[in-house]
Design a protein around this motif. Structure first.
Motif, PDB file in Angstrom:
ATOM      1  N   ASN A 147      12.054   6.059   2.921  1.00  0.00           N
ATOM      2  CA  ASN A 147      12.660   5.620   1.575  1.00  0.00           C
ATOM      3  C   ASN A 147      11.568   5.490   0.664  1.00  0.00           C
ATOM      4  OD1 ASN A 147      11.258   3.445   2.476  1.00  0.00           O
ATOM      5  ND2 ASN A 147      12.685   2.149   2.410  1.00  0.00           N
ATOM      6  N   GLN A 148      10.417   5.980   0.898  1.00  0.00           N
ATOM      7  CA  GLN A 148       9.476   6.102  -0.416  1.00  0.00           C
ATOM      8  C   GLN A 148       9.654   7.067  -1.147  1.00  0.00           C
ATOM      9  OE1 GLN A 148       6.787   3.822  -0.833  1.00  0.00           O
ATOM     10  NE2 GLN A 148       7.273   2.622   0.779  1.00  0.00           N
TER      11      GLN A 148
ATOM     12  N   ALA B 100       5.769  22.732  -0.759  1.00  0.00           N
ATOM     13  CA  ALA B 100       7.058  21.932  -0.003  1.00  0.00           C
ATOM     14  C   ALA B 100       6.794  20.655  -0.752  1.00  0.00           C
ATOM     15  CB  ALA B 100       6.509  21.834   1.530  1.00  0.00           C
ATOM     16  N   ALA B 101       5.628  20.087  -0.949  1.00  0.00           N
ATOM     17  CA  ALA B 101       5.398  18.879  -1.897  1.00  0.00           C
ATOM     18  C   ALA B 101       6.077  18.840  -3.021  1.00  0.00           C
ATOM     19  CB  ALA B 101       4.104  18.404  -1.795  1.00  0.00           C
ATOM     20  N   ARG B 102       5.882  19.990  -3.724  1.00  0.00           N
ATOM     21  CA  ARG B 102       6.485  20.002  -4.973  1.00  0.00           C
ATOM     22  C   ARG B 102       8.391  20.248  -4.872  1.00  0.00           C
ATOM     23  NH1 ARG B 102       8.709  24.018  -8.134  1.00  0.00           N
ATOM     24  NH2 ARG B 102       8.361  25.566  -6.738  1.00  0.00           N
ATOM     25  N   PHE B 103       8.530  20.826  -3.989  1.00  0.00           N
ATOM     26  CA  PHE B 103      10.122  20.720  -3.721  1.00  0.00           C
ATOM     27  C   PHE B 103      10.390  19.356  -3.304  1.00  0.00           C
ATOM     28  CE2 PHE B 103      10.017  25.643  -2.502  1.00  0.00           C
ATOM     29  CZ  PHE B 103      10.439  25.826  -3.569  1.00  0.00           C
ATOM     30  N   ALA B 104       9.897  18.766  -2.468  1.00  0.00           N
ATOM     31  CA  ALA B 104      10.250  17.436  -2.262  1.00  0.00           C
ATOM     32  C   ALA B 104      10.053  16.159  -3.329  1.00  0.00           C
ATOM     33  CB  ALA B 104       9.345  16.898  -1.030  1.00  0.00           C
ATOM     34  N   GLY B 105       9.464  16.793  -4.299  1.00  0.00           N
ATOM     35  CA  GLY B 105       9.216  15.890  -5.565  1.00  0.00           C
ATOM     36  C   GLY B 105       7.986  15.016  -5.179  1.00  0.00           C
TER      37      GLY B 105
ATOM     38  N   LYS C 238       0.796  -1.089  -0.141  1.00  0.00           N
ATOM     39  CA  LYS C 238      -0.023  -0.024  -0.068  1.00  0.00           C
ATOM     40  C   LYS C 238       0.909   1.199  -0.016  1.00  0.00           C
ATOM     41  CE  LYS C 238      -3.630   2.262   2.620  1.00  0.00           C
ATOM     42  NZ  LYS C 238      -4.425   2.110   4.073  1.00  0.00           N
ATOM     43  N   PRO C 239       0.673   2.114  -0.856  1.00  0.00           N
ATOM     44  CA  PRO C 239       1.525   3.506  -0.782  1.00  0.00           C
ATOM     45  C   PRO C 239       1.499   3.957   0.385  1.00  0.00           C
ATOM     46  CG  PRO C 239      -0.531   3.648  -2.304  1.00  0.00           C
ATOM     47  CD  PRO C 239      -0.540   2.471  -1.848  1.00  0.00           C
ATOM     48  N   LEU C 240       2.734   4.645   0.921  1.00  0.00           N
ATOM     49  CA  LEU C 240       2.772   5.320   2.091  1.00  0.00           C
ATOM     50  C   LEU C 240       2.069   6.534   1.920  1.00  0.00           C
ATOM     51  CD1 LEU C 240       4.364   5.644   4.778  1.00  0.00           C
ATOM     52  CD2 LEU C 240       6.086   7.002   3.424  1.00  0.00           C
ATOM     53  N   GLU C 241       1.369   6.685   2.817  1.00  0.00           N
ATOM     54  CA  GLU C 241       0.647   8.037   3.198  1.00  0.00           C
ATOM     55  C   GLU C 241       1.082   9.123   3.952  1.00  0.00           C
ATOM     56  OE1 GLU C 241      -3.270   6.635   4.198  1.00  0.00           O
ATOM     57  OE2 GLU C 241      -3.933   5.952   1.998  1.00  0.00           O
ATOM     58  N   LEU C 242       1.555  10.315   3.455  1.00  0.00           N
ATOM     59  CA  LEU C 242       2.062  11.350   4.522  1.00  0.00           C
ATOM     60  C   LEU C 242       0.515  12.230   4.824  1.00  0.00           C
ATOM     61  CD1 LEU C 242       5.342  12.776   3.135  1.00  0.00           C
ATOM     62  CD2 LEU C 242       4.596  11.784   5.457  1.00  0.00           C
ATOM     63  N   SER C 243       0.418  12.173   6.128  1.00  0.00           N
ATOM     64  CA  SER C 243      -0.639  12.779   6.598  1.00  0.00           C
ATOM     65  C   SER C 243      -0.360  14.380   7.168  1.00  0.00           C
ATOM     66  CB  SER C 243      -1.597  12.153   7.562  1.00  0.00           C
ATOM     67  OG  SER C 243      -2.669  13.064   8.159  1.00  0.00           O
ATOM     68  N   ILE C 244      -0.548  15.279   6.583  1.00  0.00           N
ATOM     69  CA  ILE C 244      -0.150  16.743   6.816  1.00  0.00           C
ATOM     70  C   ILE C 244      -1.353  17.593   7.281  1.00  0.00           C
ATOM     71  CG2 ILE C 244       1.333  18.671   6.145  1.00  0.00           C
ATOM     72  CD1 ILE C 244       2.660  16.815   4.189  1.00  0.00           C
ATOM     73  N   GLY C 245      -1.278  18.187   8.498  1.00  0.00           N
ATOM     74  CA  GLY C 245      -2.364  18.885   8.944  1.00  0.00           C
ATOM     75  C   GLY C 245      -2.002  20.303   9.210  1.00  0.00           C
ATOM     76  N   VAL C 246      -2.941  21.139   9.036  1.00  0.00           N
ATOM     77  CA  VAL C 246      -2.611  22.404   9.562  1.00  0.00           C
ATOM     78  C   VAL C 246      -3.931  23.010  10.149  1.00  0.00           C
ATOM     79  CG1 VAL C 246      -3.057  23.420   7.253  1.00  0.00           C
ATOM     80  CG2 VAL C 246      -1.986  24.768   8.488  1.00  0.00           C
ATOM     81  N   ASP C 247      -3.703  23.751  11.095  1.00  0.00           N
ATOM     82  CA  ASP C 247      -4.868  24.304  11.910  1.00  0.00           C
ATOM     83  C   ASP C 247      -5.265  25.971  11.556  1.00  0.00           C
ATOM     84  OD1 ASP C 247      -3.204  25.086  13.233  1.00  0.00           O
ATOM     85  OD2 ASP C 247      -3.756  24.594  15.344  1.00  0.00           O
ATOM     86  N   ALA C 248      -6.066  26.426  12.383  1.00  0.00           N
ATOM     87  CA  ALA C 248      -6.394  27.638  12.001  1.00  0.00           C
ATOM     88  C   ALA C 248      -5.239  28.452  12.423  1.00  0.00           C
ATOM     89  CB  ALA C 248      -7.723  27.861  12.710  1.00  0.00           C
ATOM     90  N   ASN C 249      -4.459  28.073  13.511  1.00  0.00           N
ATOM     91  CA  ASN C 249      -3.532  29.038  14.049  1.00  0.00           C
ATOM     92  C   ASN C 249      -2.181  28.972  13.258  1.00  0.00           C
ATOM     93  OD1 ASN C 249      -5.316  29.896  15.853  1.00  0.00           O
ATOM     94  ND2 ASN C 249      -4.388  28.073  17.475  1.00  0.00           N
TER      95      ASN C 249
ATOM     96  N   VAL D 232      11.937  19.200   3.523  1.00  0.00           N
ATOM     97  CA  VAL D 232      13.243  18.258   3.979  1.00  0.00           C
ATOM     98  C   VAL D 232      12.478  17.532   5.193  1.00  0.00           C
ATOM     99  CG1 VAL D 232      15.151  18.147   5.439  1.00  0.00           C
ATOM    100  CG2 VAL D 232      15.086  19.806   3.599  1.00  0.00           C
ATOM    101  N   GLU D 233      11.467  18.183   5.881  1.00  0.00           N
ATOM    102  CA  GLU D 233      10.983  17.350   6.919  1.00  0.00           C
ATOM    103  C   GLU D 233       9.928  16.272   6.279  1.00  0.00           C
ATOM    104  OE1 GLU D 233      11.144  17.460  10.037  1.00  0.00           O
ATOM    105  OE2 GLU D 233      12.624  18.996  10.113  1.00  0.00           O
ATOM    106  N   MET D 234       9.252  16.661   5.191  1.00  0.00           N
ATOM    107  CA  MET D 234       8.220  15.775   4.531  1.00  0.00           C
ATOM    108  C   MET D 234       9.267  14.388   4.025  1.00  0.00           C
ATOM    109  SD  MET D 234       5.946  18.439   2.485  1.00  0.00           S
ATOM    110  CE  MET D 234       5.051  16.939   1.465  1.00  0.00           C
ATOM    111  N   LYS D 235      10.292  14.844   3.529  1.00  0.00           N
ATOM    112  CA  LYS D 235      11.203  13.538   3.092  1.00  0.00           C
ATOM    113  C   LYS D 235      11.664  12.713   4.048  1.00  0.00           C
ATOM    114  CE  LYS D 235      13.182  15.800  -1.052  1.00  0.00           C
ATOM    115  NZ  LYS D 235      14.413  16.494  -1.738  1.00  0.00           N
ATOM    116  N   LYS D 236      11.861  13.472   5.208  1.00  0.00           N
ATOM    117  CA  LYS D 236      12.308  12.650   6.533  1.00  0.00           C
ATOM    118  C   LYS D 236      11.283  11.619   7.053  1.00  0.00           C
ATOM    119  CE  LYS D 236      15.486  15.876   8.767  1.00  0.00           C
ATOM    120  NZ  LYS D 236      15.684  16.725   9.664  1.00  0.00           N
ATOM    121  N   ALA D 237       9.985  12.181   6.959  1.00  0.00           N
ATOM    122  CA  ALA D 237       8.883  11.653   7.234  1.00  0.00           C
ATOM    123  C   ALA D 237       8.418  10.423   6.071  1.00  0.00           C
ATOM    124  CB  ALA D 237       7.379  12.607   7.467  1.00  0.00           C
ATOM    125  N   ALA D 238       8.823  10.656   4.773  1.00  0.00           N
ATOM    126  CA  ALA D 238       8.576   9.703   4.047  1.00  0.00           C
ATOM    127  C   ALA D 238       9.431   8.304   3.953  1.00  0.00           C
ATOM    128  CB  ALA D 238       8.640  10.242   2.496  1.00  0.00           C
TER     129      ALA D 238
END
Length: 139
Positions: free
Chosen positions: A96-97, A121-126, A57-68, A88-94
Motif C-alpha cells: 500500500n506504499q 518499470a519503476a516509471r510505469f509503477a509511478g 521509515k519509507p519502504l525500500e524496494l530492493s531490486i537486484g539484477v545479476d550478470a545473467n 505490476v510485480e513491483m507494485k505487489k511488493a510495495a
C-alpha cells in the motif's frame, strides 16, 4: 606695476603623496587599537526541545539484477518479460506504499539494458525515487 611681464604664472600644485601616507598611518593606528567583540565568549543558554524521532521509515524496494539477467525483488526471484509486467510485480511488493524508494542492486557485469528495464518499470509503477547501491573499493 607689473614687473613680471612675459612670465607665465605657475599654478600652485597640491602634493597628495604625504596626504596618503598620513591617511595610511591613521588607518593602521585605528586597525591596531580597535577592539572587536568576541561572540565566542558570550554565555548563551540555548533552548531545549524534545521531539520524537519519526518512526515512519519509507519502504525500500530492493531490486537486484545479476550478470545473467535474473531479477529479484526483495529477495524473491521474479521473471522479467516486459517493463509493464515487472511494474505490476513491483507494485505487489510495495503493497500500500505510494512512493517507495527503489534501490537498484545491479551486478557489475549486468547489462546496461537490464538496469534501464528496472528504471522503466519503476516509471510505469509511478515510483519516482530511485537510487543505486554501490560497494566501496576499500581504499
Amino acid at each position: 606695476m607689473n614687473f613680471r611681464k612675459g612670465r607665465i604664472q605657475e599654478e600652485p600644485e597640491i602634493n597628495f603623496i604625504p596626504l596618503i601616507d598620513v591617511l595610511l598611518v591613521i588607518l593602521i593606528f585605528l586597525m591596531v587599537t580597535t577592539t572587536y567583540s568576541r561572540y565566542a565568549e558570550l554565555q548563551i543558554n540555548l533552548p531545549q526541545a524534545e521531539a520524537e524521532k519519526p518512526v515512519d521509515k519509507p519502504l525500500e524496494l530492493s531490486i537486484g539484477v545479476d550478470a545473467n539477467g535474473r531479477y529479484v525483488i526483495n529477495d524473491k526471484q521474479v521473471a522479467f518479460s516486459s517493463p509493464e509486467s515487472f511494474s505490476v510485480e513491483m507494485k505487489k511488493a510495495a503493497g500500500n506504499q505510494k512512493d517507495p524508494v527503489v534501490i537498484i542492486n545491479a551486478d557489475a557485469k549486468a547489462t546496461h539494458q537490464s538496469v534501464v528495464n528496472i528504471m522503466e518499470a519503476a516509471r510505469f509503477a509511478g515510483f519516482g525515487r530511485i537510487t543505486f547501491a554501490t560497494q566501496s573499493t576499500g581504499q
